[in-house]
Design a protein around this motif. Sequence first.
Motif, mmCIF file in Angstrom:
data_model
loop_
_atom_site.group_PDB
_atom_site.id
_atom_site.type_symbol
_atom_site.label_atom_id
_atom_site.label_comp_id
_atom_site.label_asym_id
_atom_site.label_seq_id
_atom_site.Cartn_x
_atom_site.Cartn_y
_atom_site.Cartn_z
ATOM 1 N N ALA A 105 0.825 -1.207 0.000
ATOM 2 C CA ALA A 105 0.000 0.000 0.000
ATOM 3 C C ALA A 105 0.856 1.252 0.000
ATOM 4 C CB ALA A 105 -0.929 -0.006 1.210
ATOM 5 N N ARG A 106 0.559 2.183 -0.921
ATOM 6 C CA ARG A 106 1.301 3.442 -1.007
ATOM 7 C C ARG A 106 0.397 4.666 -0.977
ATOM 8 N NH1 ARG A 106 4.992 3.552 -6.013
ATOM 9 N NH2 ARG A 106 3.607 2.014 -6.954
ATOM 10 N N VAL A 107 -0.847 4.497 -1.440
ATOM 11 C CA VAL A 107 -1.814 5.604 -1.433
ATOM 12 C C VAL A 107 -3.157 5.037 -0.994
ATOM 13 C CG1 VAL A 107 -3.062 7.311 -2.822
ATOM 14 C CG2 VAL A 107 -0.634 6.885 -3.275
ATOM 15 N N ALA A 196 -10.453 -0.436 11.405
ATOM 16 C CA ALA A 196 -9.314 -1.338 11.609
ATOM 17 C C ALA A 196 -8.346 -1.260 10.439
ATOM 18 C CB ALA A 196 -9.812 -2.770 11.801
ATOM 19 N N ALA A 197 -8.888 -1.136 9.230
ATOM 20 C CA ALA A 197 -8.031 -1.027 8.050
ATOM 21 C C ALA A 197 -7.204 0.255 8.082
ATOM 22 C CB ALA A 197 -8.880 -1.084 6.788
ATOM 23 N N MET A 198 -7.858 1.366 8.418
ATOM 24 C CA MET A 198 -7.119 2.631 8.500
ATOM 25 C C MET A 198 -6.071 2.575 9.603
ATOM 26 S SD MET A 198 -9.980 5.593 7.766
ATOM 27 C CE MET A 198 -11.163 5.014 8.990
ATOM 28 N N GLY A 199 -6.423 1.960 10.731
ATOM 29 C CA GLY A 199 -5.462 1.823 11.819
ATOM 30 C C GLY A 199 -4.260 0.990 11.409
ATOM 31 N N ALA A 200 -4.492 -0.045 10.609
ATOM 32 C CA ALA A 200 -3.397 -0.893 10.146
ATOM 33 C C ALA A 200 -2.462 -0.115 9.230
ATOM 34 C CB ALA A 200 -3.954 -2.120 9.427
ATOM 35 N N LEU A 201 -3.025 0.711 8.365
ATOM 36 C CA LEU A 201 -2.189 1.527 7.473
ATOM 37 C C LEU A 201 -1.377 2.547 8.270
ATOM 38 C CD1 LEU A 201 -4.754 2.087 4.601
ATOM 39 C CD2 LEU A 201 -2.619 0.814 4.409
ATOM 40 N N GLY A 206 4.925 4.729 6.607
ATOM 41 C CA GLY A 206 5.144 5.065 5.204
ATOM 42 C C GLY A 206 6.209 4.237 4.529
ATOM 43 N N PRO A 207 6.446 4.581 3.272
ATOM 44 C CA PRO A 207 5.836 5.708 2.559
ATOM 45 C C PRO A 207 4.387 5.421 2.167
ATOM 46 C CG PRO A 207 7.901 4.978 1.519
ATOM 47 C CD PRO A 207 7.484 3.927 2.483
ATOM 48 N N LEU A 257 5.283 10.933 -1.701
ATOM 49 C CA LEU A 257 5.914 9.614 -1.683
ATOM 50 C C LEU A 257 7.420 9.729 -1.900
ATOM 51 C CD1 LEU A 257 3.288 7.556 -3.734
ATOM 52 C CD2 LEU A 257 3.827 7.259 -1.310
ATOM 53 N N LEU A 258 7.802 10.522 -2.882
ATOM 54 C CA LEU A 258 9.222 10.697 -3.164
ATOM 55 C C LEU A 258 9.952 11.343 -1.980
ATOM 56 C CD1 LEU A 258 8.971 11.891 -6.868
ATOM 57 C CD2 LEU A 258 10.119 9.803 -6.073
ATOM 58 N N ALA A 259 9.302 12.307 -1.337
ATOM 59 C CA ALA A 259 9.922 12.998 -0.208
ATOM 60 C C ALA A 259 10.161 12.069 0.976
ATOM 61 C CB ALA A 259 9.051 14.184 0.218
ATOM 62 N N SER A 260 9.351 11.016 1.074
ATOM 63 C CA SER A 260 9.514 10.072 2.180
ATOM 64 C C SER A 260 10.284 8.819 1.772
ATOM 65 C CB SER A 260 8.139 9.688 2.749
ATOM 66 O OG SER A 260 7.323 9.126 1.737
ATOM 67 N N GLY A 261 10.904 8.870 0.590
ATOM 68 C CA GLY A 261 11.735 7.763 0.156
ATOM 69 C C GLY A 261 11.023 6.676 -0.606
ATOM 70 N N GLY A 262 9.786 6.916 -0.993
ATOM 71 C CA GLY A 262 9.020 5.919 -1.732
ATOM 72 C C GLY A 262 9.059 6.153 -3.230
#
Length: 276
Positions: A105-107, A196-201, A206-207, A257-262
């Motif tokens: 998951a990235r976005v 629960a899904a949002m909490g898992a993310l 990140g990223p 994403l790029l700023a966080s290394g992704g």
Amino acid sequence: MSLDEPAVIRAGPRPTMVSMEPHETPLFELAAPARDATPFPFANGLCQAVDKGFVAADWAEALAPVEGQLVALAHILEARRAAGERILPEPGNILRAFSRPLAMARVLVMGQDPYPTPGHSMGLSFAALPAVHPLPRSLKNIYTELHEDTGVKTPGHGDLSAWADQGVVLLNRVPTVGSGDAGSHRKLGWEAVTDAAMGALAARGGPIVAILWGKDAQSLAPALEPIPIISSAHPSPLSARRGFFGSKPFSRANALLLASGGAPIDWTLPAVAQRS
């Protein structure tokens, strides 16, 4: 979901509605197939859903604390279906947002609930099954902004599976709806699952970036901390010109994403929809 106005088909008792943003009126709807009697794939727990390929194994682990809630929801949905309500989307697509691994998951793109017109929803927020024409107007507005933001040539179909394949989690806050009755499955208990899904993310870290369109989605921001958030008006026809157009969510997500290394998302969609 896009907030498209439901078709006039109704089945079963109508629950009390909560306030929602304005809906669109579908220009037509696909012919309704015979009522589905397919079992809900989470009726016997998450292990079976994983075995049958409906849920990725790491998502099943993340959702284990609400497994009992999922089983209870399957019983609720089955009872409503037995009473004559048509449940959308089809059972195999209800948990489609969890079919790709949590690890990729990235976005996160949060929707509200599925299109309430039979034959439209494919279980991914804002996406529509390939046969749906014309496209839902919220999705058309998303495509307009996508092109203006990134230059991506937009397709004539609404299948967003290519985004999901890259780690874009297209999650509806409430993954089911009654045919022709938008918002009808709010308060059935799905909110505990998507919480629960949002909490898992958020716990995974990140990223990753969250895109929240409209007030309902933006109200979820505290649950997603510390994930970076991009927010704007909803792409619905009645609100898109009040801050959605020009918000550049796709290029902004890639920059974060790029700023966080992704790695960035390739927002290109195939000219011909993938087989669903």
